[in-house]
Motif scaffolding. Structure first.
Motif, mmCIF file in Angstrom:
data_model
loop_
_atom_site.group_PDB
_atom_site.id
_atom_site.type_symbol
_atom_site.label_atom_id
_atom_site.label_comp_id
_atom_site.label_asym_id
_atom_site.label_seq_id
_atom_site.Cartn_x
_atom_site.Cartn_y
_atom_site.Cartn_z
ATOM 1 N N HIS A 75 -9.430 -6.839 -1.245
ATOM 2 C CA HIS A 75 -8.296 -7.559 -1.842
ATOM 3 C C HIS A 75 -8.315 -9.051 -1.547
ATOM 4 N N ALA A 77 0.832 -1.200 0.000
ATOM 5 C CA ALA A 77 0.000 0.000 0.000
ATOM 6 C C ALA A 77 0.871 1.256 0.000
ATOM 7 N N ILE A 118 -1.111 -0.981 -4.147
ATOM 8 C CA ILE A 118 -2.419 -0.394 -3.873
ATOM 9 C C ILE A 118 -2.254 1.101 -3.614
#
Length: 210
Positions: free
Chosen positions: A195, A159, A182
């Motif tokens: 996810h 992320a 992400i």
């Protein structure tokens, strides 16, 4: 956003055993562990699920995992790890040649956790304390896998909004693996539910037919 071609689920034996590894100061009560456990119980109770509480000592943690999975078939086992659990998952995948899914994995935990030497509290139980010892940093350094020997065994979720770890470092470490970057989100991957299908698909886990 993907920065590497994402491999399909590994050919060969289906997944029959899944191990989930929590992060530093975390526990099997973490959100992601609970969500995965609930999905497995509801849709794939035939798959063996194990999510142990990991001891503070990295050496003891890895020994626990190696002993606990000693009779698991390497072609049928998969490990999922978050943060420090992602580091342990990499260690295990390299030693057992099994599949691994990593969620914002720690890349240099010996460096990053050196500042946490001393008494710590558990996230999910503030009354629970443990002491993170200086020698644990050395254990992390000794456990560090020098290389990813088979990138196709891995899928990493990284992320860009991670407030704890450097997402560039994570993406570089797992650049040759299945890598899903992400945009936004956070270290805990609070949008984990979005996810989960990709994670399960990589492992070839689908709801069993009724």
């Amino acid at each position: 956003m993907n920065t590497a071609d994402e491999p399909q689920a590994r050919p060969g034996a289906p997944v029959t055993h899944v191990l989930y590894l929590h992060g530093f100061r975390s526990s099997p009560r973490s959100f992601k562990a609970q969500r995965m456990a609930a999905w497995m119980q509801a849709h794939r109770p035939d798959v063996h699920w194990w999510c142990p509480q990991l001891p503070p000592s990295p050496r003891e943690a890895v020994d626990l995992l190696l002993q606990g999975t000693a009779d698991w078939p390497k072609d049928g086992m998969a490990v999922v790890g978050s943060s420090l659990g992602g580091f342990y998952a990499t260690v295990l995948a390299e030693r057992r040649s099994c599949r691994a899914v990593l969620i914002n994995p720690a890349v240099e935990p010996a460096r990053d956790l050196a500042r946490y030497i001393g008494e710590q509290t558990a996230f999910h139980d503030p009354q629970q304390h443990f002491f993170f010892r200086a020698e644990f940093v050395d254990e992390l350094r000794e456990l560090h896998p020098p290389a990813i020997t088979n990138p196709r065994r891995y899928l990493a979720f990284v992320a860009t909004g991670d407030e704890v770890l450097d997402w560039h470092e994570m993406a570089a470490r797992y650049a040759q693996c299945g890598l899903h970057v992400i945009e936004g989100s956070d270290h805990a991957l609070s949008d984990f539910d979005a996810h989960l299908p990709r994670l399960l698909g990589f492992l070839g886990l689908q709801p069993s037919a009724v």
